[in-house]
Design a protein around this motif. Structure first.
Motif: not given
Length: 438
Positions: A32-39
């Motif tokens: 949804g509006r949550y995002l994990l930036d894997i960097t």
């Protein structure tokens, strides 16, 4: 919100404190509006609201090589309104009212129809406060220490090992026999302890074993201890006796015995000697570990002997005795009859009785009864299968010597003790020229 992780090989997830599931993680980075930036493992939240997003988030990291290594931290997110501008905007005029003008800033509107209500737009500039940098360090727990034996018996031993420093849920003890190709068998599941130990039962005596301890962690990850050195159980009781025991007779006083050794695995130790028991008398004869036959002498003739054999190992433990085997020694010449007595006499006869020899050494077939005048060197011999004999045709009032012997199939035995007897005198005295009847 950001998380800095060392080492790089980690599983990171963000969750809300009140929720039992992940919002995003390394495998599912968008929700949804949550995002994990894997960097940099930061959590990005879109369309934040001061009414719904004042909350606390938790960051959790596990090592990919060791999911049991677990580190968590929390970060609060506060959304506040710093500036708000309220504007209204009318819908475009209907084509039917193109002669009408409208001032959207509160001027008087002229129209044939009432204008639609204005829409209000709330432009919000938000300020995020209480943001956090999260430093997560993931390290491997040490494995359990090498298991060592504290006390060793023939069928059990006590193992002890240093525990793992990780979040252990339980230990599993594995064992295998001493050859390195054998498979590992599960011995037990053991709860953790400051110094963990376990008594392993059901082992084979005088057998080599190796042990290994596995530490299980709550996430399903595990760590194995080093494999133990070869540990040998103590000697125990041999489980099998010698086999193929045979007994044969070699004359009236000698017996020959032979056997085969039991399987080495049944010795449960080091073979020390064989233990032969012969009855009657329950005599024990010990023989060396390389001996597989023996000759037993000084036995009694015509006697049944029972033989059985066991093995003894160097722990002085004895196996069960083998099934009994028996044999009867050969017959020999009998001993001398005894109790020879005279029970009746007259001037010309003597009757004697006797008892069987104490040592018959076989089946008595017959007796010899001997008699001679005391002053003679010549014996008269009579054969009888009874235990008495009547000597007739003797001289009146004469000294005689009597002896008796017994015979078996092996031959005649020794004579009895001599019996000295004298025939009776006549009942009348005869004078010369006088007739008398004997």
């Amino acid at each position: 919100m950001q998380a800095r992780v060392d080492p790089n090989t980690v599983i990171v997830s963000w969750t809300e404190m009140e929720l039992p599931f992940d919002l995003v993680n390394s495998s599912h980075i968008l929700n949804g509006r949550y995002l994990l930036d894997i960097t940099d493992y930061s959590l990005l939240v879109e369309n934040v609201s001061p009414y719904t997003d004042n909350r606390t988030f938790r960051c959790l990291a596990r090592g990919t090589a060791n999911p049991a290594s677990l580190t968590t931290t929390t970060a609060g997110l506060t959304v506040g309104i710093t500036q708000a501008t309220l504007t209204t905007k009318a819908d475009p005029l209907d084509e039917r009212n193109d002669t009408t003008t409208t001032d959207i800033y509160n001027e008087t509107m002229t129209t044939n129809e009432p204008p639609p209500p204005p829409r209000m737009l709330l432009q919000i500039e938000m300020e995020l406060t209480n943001t956090s940098d999260v430093m997560l360090f993931v390290s491997e727990p040490i494995p359990p220490g090498e298991p060592k034996a504290l006390k060793i018996d023939s069928t059990s031993l006590v193992l002890k090992w240093l525990p793992s420093d990780g979040p252990v849920s339980n230990y599993t003890v594995y064992l295998r026999k001493g050859n390195y190709t054998s498979t590992w068998d599960l011995a037990v599941n053991q709860p953790p302890g400051a110094y963990s130990e376990y008594t392993v039962y059901g082992l084979m005596p005088y057998e080599y074993y190796q042990f290994q301890v596995r530490a299980h962690f709550s996430t399903g990850y595990f760590k194995d201890s080093p494999v133990s050195r070869l540990i040998r159980t103590a000697q125990g009781k041999p489980s099998l006796p010698p086999s193929n025991v045979t007994v044969s007779t070699r004359g009236p006083t000698t017996i020959a015995v032979s056997w085969l050794p039991p399987p080495p695995s049944s010795l449960n130790g080091v073979l020390q000697n064989y233990k032969l028991m012969i009855s009657p008398g329950s005599q024990i004869i010990k023989l060396g570990p390389s001996t597989l036959s023996t000759v037993i002498t000084n036995r009694r003739p015509y006697t049944q002997y029972v033989v059985t054999i066991a093995v003894v190992n160097s722990a002085n433990e004895s196996s069960p005795f083998s099934p009994t085997v028996n044999t009867t020694t050969d017959e020999s010449v009998p001993g001398a009859p005894h109790g020879v007595i005279q029970v009746g006499k007259n001037p010309r006869s003597l009757q004697v009785f006797w008892n069987k020899p104490n040592l018959q050494n076989g089946k008595i077939l017959f007796y010899y009864a001997y008699i001679k005048r005391k002053d003679s060197v010549f014996w008269s011999r009579f054969n009888t299968n009874k235990q008495h004999h009547l000597f007739t045709g003797l001289e009146i009032f004469t000294d005689y010597i009597i002896r008796v012997s017994a015979s078996t199939i092996a031959g005649e035995g020794p004579n009895s003790t001599a019996l000295h007897e004298k025939t009776d005198v006549t009942g009348k005295v005869c004078v010369e020229s006088t007739r008398c009847d004997a």
